[in-house]
Design an enzyme around this catalytic site. Structure first.
Site, short mmCIF file in Angstrom:
data_model
loop_
_atom_site.label_atom_id
_atom_site.label_comp_id
_atom_site.label_asym_id
_atom_site.label_seq_id
_atom_site.Cartn_x
_atom_site.Cartn_y
_atom_site.Cartn_z
N ALA A 90 0.85 -1.19 0.00
CA ALA A 90 0.00 0.00 0.00
C ALA A 90 0.88 1.23 0.00
O ALA A 90 2.04 1.19 0.43
CB ALA A 90 -0.90 0.02 1.24
N THR A 134 -6.26 -0.86 8.49
CA THR A 134 -5.91 0.11 9.53
C THR A 134 -7.15 0.54 10.31
O THR A 134 -8.27 0.51 9.77
CB THR A 134 -5.25 1.34 8.86
OG1 THR A 134 -5.21 2.41 9.81
CG2 THR A 134 -6.05 1.83 7.66
N ASP A 135 -6.93 1.01 11.54
CA ASP A 135 -8.04 1.58 12.32
C ASP A 135 -8.47 2.94 11.76
O ASP A 135 -9.53 3.46 12.13
CB ASP A 135 -7.66 1.69 13.80
CG ASP A 135 -6.44 2.58 14.07
OD1 ASP A 135 -5.83 3.09 13.11
OD2 ASP A 135 -6.11 2.78 15.26
N GLU A 136 -7.65 3.52 10.85
CA GLU A 136 -7.96 4.87 10.37
C GLU A 136 -9.23 4.90 9.51
O GLU A 136 -9.81 5.97 9.30
CB GLU A 136 -6.76 5.45 9.61
CG GLU A 136 -5.52 5.45 10.50
CD GLU A 136 -4.34 6.25 9.97
OE1 GLU A 136 -4.55 7.19 9.19
OE2 GLU A 136 -3.21 5.92 10.35
N TYR A 159 -5.61 8.67 2.33
CA TYR A 159 -5.07 7.35 2.70
C TYR A 159 -6.16 6.47 3.29
O TYR A 159 -6.40 5.35 2.82
CB TYR A 159 -3.92 7.51 3.71
CG TYR A 159 -3.57 6.21 4.43
CD1 TYR A 159 -3.03 5.13 3.74
CD2 TYR A 159 -3.80 6.08 5.80
CE1 TYR A 159 -2.72 3.93 4.40
CE2 TYR A 159 -3.50 4.89 6.47
CZ TYR A 159 -2.97 3.82 5.76
OH TYR A 159 -2.68 2.65 6.41
N LYS A 163 -7.93 2.99 1.89
CA LYS A 163 -7.91 1.72 2.63
C LYS A 163 -9.36 1.24 2.88
O LYS A 163 -9.64 0.05 2.79
CB LYS A 163 -7.18 1.87 3.96
CG LYS A 163 -5.67 2.06 3.84
CD LYS A 163 -4.92 0.90 3.23
CE LYS A 163 -4.90 -0.34 4.11
NZ LYS A 163 -4.02 -1.41 3.53
P1 NAD Z 1 5.27 0.61 4.16
O1 NAD Z 1 5.01 1.88 3.44
O2 NAD Z 1 6.43 0.51 5.10
O3 NAD Z 1 5.45 -0.57 3.11
C1 NAD Z 1 4.64 -0.70 1.96
C2 NAD Z 1 5.27 -1.73 1.04
O4 NAD Z 1 4.40 -1.89 -0.10
C3 NAD Z 1 6.64 -1.29 0.49
O5 NAD Z 1 7.54 -2.38 0.51
C4 NAD Z 1 6.32 -0.86 -0.93
O6 NAD Z 1 7.43 -1.03 -1.82
C5 NAD Z 1 5.18 -1.78 -1.28
N1 NAD Z 1 4.32 -1.21 -2.34
C6 NAD Z 1 3.76 0.03 -2.37
N2 NAD Z 1 3.06 0.19 -3.51
C7 NAD Z 1 3.16 -0.99 -4.19
C8 NAD Z 1 2.64 -1.45 -5.43
N3 NAD Z 1 1.90 -0.66 -6.22
N4 NAD Z 1 2.91 -2.72 -5.81
C9 NAD Z 1 3.68 -3.54 -5.04
N5 NAD Z 1 4.22 -3.14 -3.88
C10 NAD Z 1 3.95 -1.88 -3.45
O7 NAD Z 1 3.91 0.26 4.91
P2 NAD Z 1 3.65 -0.47 6.31
O8 NAD Z 1 3.67 0.52 7.38
O9 NAD Z 1 4.51 -1.67 6.38
O10 NAD Z 1 2.14 -0.92 6.12
C11 NAD Z 1 1.81 -2.17 5.52
C12 NAD Z 1 0.31 -2.33 5.49
O11 NAD Z 1 -0.19 -2.28 6.83
C13 NAD Z 1 -0.43 -1.24 4.72
O12 NAD Z 1 -1.47 -1.86 3.99
C14 NAD Z 1 -0.97 -0.32 5.80
O13 NAD Z 1 -2.16 0.28 5.37
C15 NAD Z 1 -1.23 -1.31 6.92
N6 NAD Z 1 -1.15 -0.76 8.29
C16 NAD Z 1 -0.06 -0.05 8.69
C17 NAD Z 1 0.00 0.42 10.00
C18 NAD Z 1 1.22 1.17 10.51
O14 NAD Z 1 1.22 1.64 11.65
N7 NAD Z 1 2.29 1.30 9.75
C19 NAD Z 1 -1.05 0.17 10.88
C20 NAD Z 1 -2.15 -0.56 10.43
C21 NAD Z 1 -2.19 -1.04 9.13
P1 TYD Z 2 2.17 8.90 11.52
O1 TYD Z 2 3.35 8.17 12.02
O2 TYD Z 2 2.26 9.59 10.19
O3 TYD Z 2 0.95 7.85 11.54
P2 TYD Z 2 -0.65 8.11 11.29
O4 TYD Z 2 -0.85 9.44 10.70
O5 TYD Z 2 -0.96 7.01 10.33
O6 TYD Z 2 -1.28 7.95 12.64
O7 TYD Z 2 1.75 9.98 12.58
C1 TYD Z 2 1.42 9.62 13.91
C2 TYD Z 2 0.95 10.88 14.61
O8 TYD Z 2 2.06 11.78 14.74
C3 TYD Z 2 -0.13 11.63 13.86
O9 TYD Z 2 -1.06 12.17 14.79
C4 TYD Z 2 0.63 12.75 13.16
C5 TYD Z 2 1.78 13.03 14.10
N1 TYD Z 2 3.04 13.48 13.46
C6 TYD Z 2 3.69 14.63 13.92
O10 TYD Z 2 3.22 15.31 14.86
N2 TYD Z 2 4.87 15.00 13.32
C7 TYD Z 2 5.41 14.29 12.29
O11 TYD Z 2 6.47 14.68 11.76
C8 TYD Z 2 4.73 13.10 11.84
C9 TYD Z 2 5.28 12.28 10.71
C10 TYD Z 2 3.55 12.73 12.46
#
Ligand code: NAD
Ligand code: TYD
Length: 357
Positions: A90, A134-136, A159, A163
């Protein structure tokens, strides 16, 4: 319990995906093969899986391809006889979605559709499509209450809207075509291999280098933090044990205001970095309050009692040790930090944020 032979992990080179691949190979009940399918965008890093490639040999494959390319998705599913998809790929950063929303619809919605179509084409051999969400998608909470599996969808950012669209498509494929699916909606993750555009690694690295720590608005927005390994364990449990069509909310019961997360990171970097700032000031002096994120969701919090009740899942990491280990990981992986910062990411962030970072 479900058993899988050939698992396609989309986005396996990213933050959560690479931790998930490591988790699956650590499980004694898994003897199959993992095929990582990843386009290696700015957020993907093939080296996140170097240890896995070295240790697992023939049980690990890497396909460098894009989920927006339906033919490439279908070909990989056929070639590796895929019986399970775990869908992480994603565009994942809210700030980026505010600037470039089209990429989020293309990858998160249309890319998911391509995967669902290809999974459906596998027919009876296909066991499970697990969608990582995601919870978002649930929007924003006031000072009280929790998101749960029955909370209505109300996404605010491009975003979260993309999702939400993908979640609906996954459920539609079950209801319309009988595709076996499960979904998890998880809160904010922290841990190793997270790209330093997200709050925790950005603050660790800026604090280490004495750069400004940009806190959006007053820093009073609340997120529910979960260590990435606990998220991965929850996904694996749901994949093996949940009934088809079920959704599980995953969270850490660990609400923190952004200002408190940043203060915690600063204190840890002060304690663990090899040297203090040249001025001798604590890292918390680097905090700058910058313009708030448009449409910034105020509070996320998850009620994960369904996951706890059905499977006895609970996080193995508490915030104290989890944040400490995470800060230590970034401090001790300078080569990884350099490698992700020299990529396209650096150009993008400079273009969009200028001197704010
Ligand atoms: P990330 O951005 O670190 O990794 C995304 C990966 O997807 C990368 O390796 C990227 O190269 C690949 N990618 C992106 N576009 C692509 C495409 N078109 N084709 C093939 N590969 C592609 O993301 P993350 O934080 O590891 O999140 C992974 C999943 O978990 C996402 O679906 C996100 O919505 C979900 N998620 C993330 C969080 C969080 O806190 N990071 C929380 C809940 C859910
Ligand atoms: P982030 O890590 O981007 O996750 P998400 O927006 O998916 O929750 O941000 C976490 C929280 O931190 C969000 O409320 C936005 C805030 N934030 C900052 O205050 N400064 C920053 O530079 C970033 C990247 C996020």
């Amino acid at each position: 319990m479900r058993q899988f032979q050939n698992i396609l992990v989309t986005g396996g080179a990213g933050f959560i995906g690479s931790n998930f691949v490591r988790h699956v190979f650590s499980r004694p009940e898994f003897s199959g093969r993992v095929v990582v399918f990843d386009a290696l965008t700015y957020a993907g890093n093939r080296h996140n899986l170097d240890d896995v490639a070295a240790a697992e040999g023939g049980r690990y494959e890497f396909v460098h391809a894009d989920i927006r390319d339906a033919a490439a998705v279908g070909a990989a599913m056929e070639k590796f006889d895929v019986d399970c998809v775990v869908h992480f790929a994603a565009e994942s950063h809210v700030d980026r979605s505010i600037r470039e929303p089209a990429a989020f619809v293309e990858t998160n919605v249309l890319g998911t559709l391509n995967l669902l179509q290809a999974a459906r084409a596998r027919g009876g051999a296909f066991k499970l499509f697990h969608h990582v969400s995601t919870d978002e998608v649930f929007g924003s909470l006031g000072p009280t209450g929790f998101f749960s599996e029955t909370t209505p969808y109300a996404p605010h950012s491009p975003y979260s809207a993309s999702k939400a669209g993908s979640d609906h498509l996954v459920r539609a494929f079950r209801d319309t075509y009988g595709l076996p699916v499960t979904i998890t909606n998880c809160s904010n993750n922290y841990g190793p291999y997270q790209f330093p555009e997200k709050l925790v690694p950005l603050m660790v690295l800026n604090a280490l280098e004495g750069k400004p720590l940009p806190v959006y608005g007053e820093g009073l927005n609340v997120r529910d933090w979960l260590h990435v390994e606990d998220h991965c364990a929850a996904i694996w449990t749901v994949m093996r044990r949940a009934a088809e069509g079920e959704t599980y909310c995953v969270g850490g019961r660990c609400e923190m205001r952004n200002a408190d997360v940043v203060a915690r990171v600063c204190a840890l970097v002060d304690a663990l970095a090899p040297a203090p700032l040249p001025s001798g000031a604590p890292r918390s002096s680097l905090v700058v309050h910058v313009a708030d994120r448009p449409g910034h969701d105020r509070r996320y919090a998850i009620d994960c009692s369904k996951l706890e009740r059905d499977f006895g899942w609970k996080p193995a990491h508490d915030a104290e040790s989890g944040f400490r280990e995470t800060v230590l990981w970034y401090l001790s992986h300078a080569e990884w930090v350099d490698s992700v910062r020299t990529g396209a990411y650096r150009e993008w962030i400079d273009r969009n944020y200028g001197d704010r970072r």
